[in-house]
Design an enzyme around this catalytic site. Structure first.
Site, PDB file in Angstrom:
ATOM      1  N   SER A 192     -14.129  20.233  -9.823  1.00 35.82           N
ATOM      2  CA  SER A 192     -13.049  21.031  -9.357  1.00 35.82           C
ATOM      3  C   SER A 192     -11.758  20.154  -9.016  1.00 35.82           C
ATOM      4  O   SER A 192     -10.474  20.653  -9.077  1.00 35.82           O
ATOM      5  CB  SER A 192     -13.244  21.709  -7.902  1.00 35.82           C
ATOM      6  OG  SER A 192     -13.604  20.886  -6.933  1.00 35.82           O
ATOM      7  N   CYS A 219     -20.162  19.073  -9.605  1.00 44.12           N
ATOM      8  CA  CYS A 219     -19.602  19.944  -8.544  1.00 44.12           C
ATOM      9  C   CYS A 219     -20.781  20.735  -8.122  1.00 44.12           C
ATOM     10  O   CYS A 219     -21.267  21.584  -8.872  1.00 44.12           O
ATOM     11  CB  CYS A 219     -18.484  20.631  -9.166  1.00 44.12           C
ATOM     12  SG  CYS A 219     -17.901  21.898  -7.874  1.00 44.12           S
ATOM     13  N   GLU A 238     -10.252  14.075   1.737  1.00 45.19           N
ATOM     14  CA  GLU A 238      -8.991  13.928   0.846  1.00 45.19           C
ATOM     15  C   GLU A 238      -7.806  13.414   1.641  1.00 45.19           C
ATOM     16  O   GLU A 238      -6.974  12.583   1.212  1.00 45.19           O
ATOM     17  CB  GLU A 238      -8.884  15.198   0.358  1.00 45.19           C
ATOM     18  CG  GLU A 238      -9.755  15.625  -0.729  1.00 45.19           C
ATOM     19  CD  GLU A 238      -9.482  16.561  -1.744  1.00 45.19           C
ATOM     20  OE1 GLU A 238      -8.497  17.283  -1.712  1.00 45.19           O
ATOM     21  OE2 GLU A 238     -10.308  16.615  -2.748  1.00 45.19           O
ATOM     22  N   CYS A 276     -22.306  18.229  -1.658  1.00 43.61           N
ATOM     23  CA  CYS A 276     -21.030  18.353  -1.912  1.00 43.61           C
ATOM     24  C   CYS A 276     -20.610  16.985  -2.559  1.00 43.61           C
ATOM     25  O   CYS A 276     -21.064  15.931  -1.804  1.00 43.61           O
ATOM     26  CB  CYS A 276     -20.129  18.809  -0.961  1.00 43.61           C
ATOM     27  SG  CYS A 276     -18.261  18.550  -1.480  1.00 43.61           S
TER      28      CYS A 276
HETATM   29  N1  DGL Z   1     -16.634  18.710  -5.273  1.00 43.50           N
HETATM   30  C1  DGL Z   1     -16.920  19.837  -4.870  1.00 43.50           C
HETATM   31  C2  DGL Z   1     -18.488  20.281  -4.682  1.00 43.50           C
HETATM   32  O1  DGL Z   1     -19.302  19.427  -4.966  1.00 43.50           O
HETATM   33  C3  DGL Z   1     -16.304  20.404  -3.472  1.00 43.50           C
HETATM   34  C4  DGL Z   1     -14.839  20.716  -3.763  1.00 43.50           C
HETATM   35  C5  DGL Z   1     -14.270  22.066  -3.915  1.00 43.50           C
HETATM   36  O2  DGL Z   1     -14.591  23.037  -2.914  1.00 43.50           O
HETATM   37  O3  DGL Z   1     -13.695  22.514  -4.898  1.00 43.50           O
HETATM   38  O4  DGL Z   1     -18.860  21.518  -4.453  1.00 43.50           O
END
Ligand code: DGL
Length: 267
Positions: A11, A73, A153, A185
């Site tokens: 994302s 992701c 972030e 995540c």
């Molecule tokens: N990097 C995304 C994941 O692994 C999390 C960030 C998002 O919510 O877009 O779910």
């Protein structure tokens, strides 16, 4: 040796933690990364929206001649992986970031483990559902921890504020007695050691990036498309560019990179 690039998408910039692990293991691979910064966070989006976004991104990566694609992701893996595999059947091989971690956990036969992730990933139930099906003796507890992505972030890491947020989530009594915690995540490897410290280093912190990179290497090898050279070229695209994304990308990929805007939604 297949010199076509591997495609990796997320994302936004979080998936760069997985891209980094991948390059550490397979320096010869040429990488094309796509971060859908115009639509992040995916963690708050519907399954349907995430499927549409992911499908378009894969088409874009295929237009750049990707030989294999990694969905870096968890939110997209939880919502769209099965859909994408059937949509692109016979066109490209696709791997998600969840299946390799489930295999890793199932092989270890833990008694109790925890999972943290975005709202989308946790509400999908993909980790507890698959783990308990394959390893009925394992109890899996899970919690959505949506403040961790903006916290990371914004640069609140390894400080008092982040310690408090981490503690507020992980002090939850559901985590009592866990032997391992899955970081569900791709942003979370950044705070892996901080989480480990919260548990006094008594809980194994399962950082999917290395596990996924190893599984992806096996996949490329099994299809005879692994690039065994040692100096691949990397390209990084985002659907929306701001200086902020440019700045934080370095934290995730551990070196300076050039993000190029590619508005695939305009076409
Ligand atoms: N990097 C995304 C994941 O692994 C999390 C960030 C998002 O919510 O877009 O779910």
């Amino acid at each position: 040796m297949d010199k076509r690039p591997v495609g990796v998408f997320d994302s936004g910039v979080g998936g760069l933690t997985v891209a980094h692990a991948l390059k550490q293991l397979m320096p010869g691979e040429n990488l094309v990364y796509f971060g859908d910064t115009a639509h992040l966070p995916y963690g708050d989006k519907s399954e349907e929206a995430i499927r549409q976004y992911s499908e378009k991104i894969i088409e874009y990566l295929l237009s750049l001649d990707a030989k294999a694609i990694l969905v870096a992701c968890n939110s997209a893996s939880a919502s769209a992986y099965n859909y994408l595999v059937s949509e692109f059947d016979g066109k490209v091989i696709i791997m998600d970031v969840i299946t390799p971690v489930i295999e890793y956990v199932v092989n270890r036969q833990y008694k109790k483990i925890g999972v943290i992730g975005t709202k989308r990933t946790i509400s999908s139930g993909v980790y507890p559902g698959n783990i308990t099906e394959k390893s009925p003796g394992t109890t899996v507890v899970s919690l959505a921890t949506p403040m961790l992505v903006p916290m990371i972030e914004e640069g609140f890491i390894y400080d008092d504020i982040s310690n408090r947020i981490i503690s507020a989530y992980l002090s939850n009594e559901i985590f009592e007695g866990i032997e391992a915690l899955i970081l569900g995540c791709t942003h979370y490897p950044i705070i892996r050691n901080q989480i480990s410290r919260f548990f006094n280093f008594n809980v194994e912190i399962i950082d999917s990036s290395k596990i996924v990179a190893a599984a992806f290497r096996n996949l490329l090898e099994s299809h005879n498309i692994l690039n065994t050279g040692n100096n691949g070229t990397d390209r990084f695209f985002v659907s929306d560019y701001t200086d902020f994304f440019g700045k934080i990308a370095r934290m995730f990929f551990e070196k300076e990179i050039n993000l190029v805007k590619s508005d695939i939604w305009a076409t």
